[in-house]
Design an enzyme around this catalytic site. Sequence first.
Site, PDB file in Angstrom:
ATOM      1  CG  ASP A 160       0.518 -28.734   1.767  1.00 39.81           C
ATOM      2  OD1 ASP A 160       1.006 -29.672   2.049  1.00 39.81           O
ATOM      3  OD2 ASP A 160       1.016 -27.812   1.404  1.00 39.81           O
TER       4      ASP A 160
HETATM    5  C1  NOJ Z   1       3.642 -29.320   3.252  1.00 34.49           C
HETATM    6  C2  NOJ Z   1       4.233 -28.545   2.122  1.00 34.49           C
HETATM    7  O1  NOJ Z   1       3.328 -27.187   1.971  1.00 34.49           O
HETATM    8  C3  NOJ Z   1       4.162 -28.947   0.865  1.00 34.49           C
HETATM    9  O2  NOJ Z   1       4.464 -28.249  -0.297  1.00 34.49           O
HETATM   10  C4  NOJ Z   1       4.791 -30.447   0.604  1.00 34.49           C
HETATM   11  O3  NOJ Z   1       4.918 -30.768  -0.337  1.00 34.49           O
HETATM   12  C5  NOJ Z   1       4.090 -31.435   1.821  1.00 34.49           C
HETATM   13  N1  NOJ Z   1       4.140 -30.645   3.148  1.00 34.49           N
HETATM   14  C6  NOJ Z   1       4.898 -32.649   1.664  1.00 34.49           C
HETATM   15  O4  NOJ Z   1       6.157 -32.747   2.238  1.00 34.49           O
END
Ligand code: NOJ
Length: 746
Positions: free
Chosen positions: A280
Amino acid sequence: MRLPLVTLTSLLAVIMHAQTPSCPDRVETLLARLTLEEKIGQLTQGVIHAPEHVEAALAEVRAGRYGSFILSAPPEIATTLRNQVQQAAVGQSRLGIPLVFGYDSIHGYRTTFPIPLGLAATWDIQLVEQGQAVAARESRAVGVDWIFAPMCDLARDPRWGRVAESFGEDPYLGAQLVAASVRGFQGDNPASPERAAATLKHFVGYSATTGGRDYNTTDITPFVLRNAHLPAFEAGIQAGALSVMSAFNAIDGIPAVTNRALLTGVLRDEWKFNGLVVSDWNSVAESITWGYAADRAEAARLSLLAGNDMDMMSGCYRETLAAQVAAGTVPLAAIDEAVRRVLRLKFKLGLFEAPLTDPAAAARSFALPDAPPLAREAAARSLVLLKNDGVLPLTPAAIRRIALIGPLADDATEMLGTWPGHGQPADVVTLAAGLRTHLGPAAQLTVLRGCDLLPSGPRTRALPDGSNVTDEDANHRAAVADENDFTQAIAAARSADVIIAAMGEPRGWSGENSSRAELSLTGRQPELLRALAATGKPLVVVVFSGRPLALTETAEKANALVQAWHPGLQGGPALAAVLCGDLAPTGRLPISFPRATGQVPVYYNHAMTGRPDMVDYRDLTRDPLYPFGFGLTYTTFTYGPVEILAATSRARATVTNTGTRAGEAVAQLYVRDVACSEGARPVQELRGWQRLTLAPGESRTVEFALTDETLGFVDRSGKHRLEAGEYRVWIAPHASTGTAAVYQRP
Ligand code: NOJ
């Protein structure tokens, strides 16, 4: 169609790749030609949101220092920006390896569907698959090859904002909808211009965040991890998901991104997943903040060796891995394995054959006529009727004058919900617009906000020295205006035949980093609700929210209550059709609704306890206000006793439509394992459902097989097991009712 020029080198590279016979061979051929720096580049993901990001990235892309980008730029410029940077990759980098572009198309890209929690309320696997297919088609048309969805996190605590992105509190329902999403996104051939790769996220345990506060610590026992949090991921892997995103949280102190037992032990060794794991956002670096990795080099090393292939945005891989390989602390084989997974994804997506995106594709795709009706169907089927004393459906005779009151009556942007892709407020049909069209000119529809969703902050004015002071006059004017809005709304309500109150919470109060400590209607809405109820007019309340709110008082005051989630572009027509009875409500809750915030978490499938009848509060029952699986419609059903057909291991019951309208019943199969050698099983678990459309007076028998999957569990070592002994089995309209039959499994 005119595509930007691709240089000769890249064409040659494409042809060479295309001639190589099979995907594994092509991966190995390329891998053998990559330098270490280029390999680490493949493991690095950046973001392209605006033209300046492309400018900054081009030189590095040419040098092979990126493997992927998040393409969050608006669709008007996304394809151009993508093609620019992709051209640099395929045309001007040494080996011409295409980039892969990811994005969060959580409930649609341009056609915004209901939030995932609303989609889950449809309990409609096929509809979810079709909706996700539209999301993939629109995403891919812009140049998003890789969708960061579905979220597989089990949502048991509605204070957590990302409940909106979840399929609710049930592992079985969640698993079915995750698998449907994967099929919808990827289809049979993810390389098709209408499909994209799916990402199962967030692996794993993110939703168990303490206190419902996003990004907080978790405390998950191994048995609960196996039986509650992992099943949706396993279902997604079985459905063929090409990627997984590791989570922000730590499990038993070890950040998910560095958690080898999970990323390699469970994902690779047990489940044989051979796709890509992406971190993430910045989570590789956050393993330092968690107090686990000592520095960026260790964060990169632990993450890579745990099985996290790609580094989203932290930069730790690109900064530190080469030196660590040189020093012998990171084996080159680990880098190679991660690169293989990246290249495999790119081959599977057909990016070597078709690296660029047709700039005209998005406009074509966004104009396809099947999307709005599908979004409307999804919105309609997501609506859950929670209470109805008979006021719904509204009959034309009873309603000539409707007062539609509330801050969400006509607010297009709010309908989009959290993370709506690039859905446009201009394309939203609000409840006010939907009702106006539905009712026609004969009906008198008055639409007033009554109050804001949130109180506006104190107004200030700047002084010559640059400081700010409270602007008392402006505050006074605003307070008077607010009072006028409120008073006018109540006056309109008094002279109406029926009031429809459109209330809830702001979309920005659900989703990532949007936890709530009080699950109430926001701002002055409770006061507005009371004043509307005090008029004595029939009151229909429509709640728009990204989570279950505690609706005890709302339900008391309302004659009818409809949960509408954040319904997306087509919420207005869907609601109008249901409120006016052209469609009957069919949604069922995918998550329990609490009576009060202090009751959460209040999920139905909790483990058995020693004193099950005493697990209560002094000041409140343990029962939720509305249970999992609950939803009324415009007719009524009875469920006959459950019959066990031991010889064929089946259970059946007869469902009868006892009302005067045709309607859809959702017959739900619940089971309980009475004694389990591995530990206490839940008091009940959903293990199947069937939808039945029944004419008035019609009866039909539903039958469920009691298979290993229906009755089994996963033990702490990950084995799917089934034990002999007593099981309770029942078929019911929701989780809080039904009489169990005993099934003795030999
Ligand atoms: C953070 C989020 O937790 C995740 O779900 C997302 O895919 C990513 N950012 C990218 O935007």
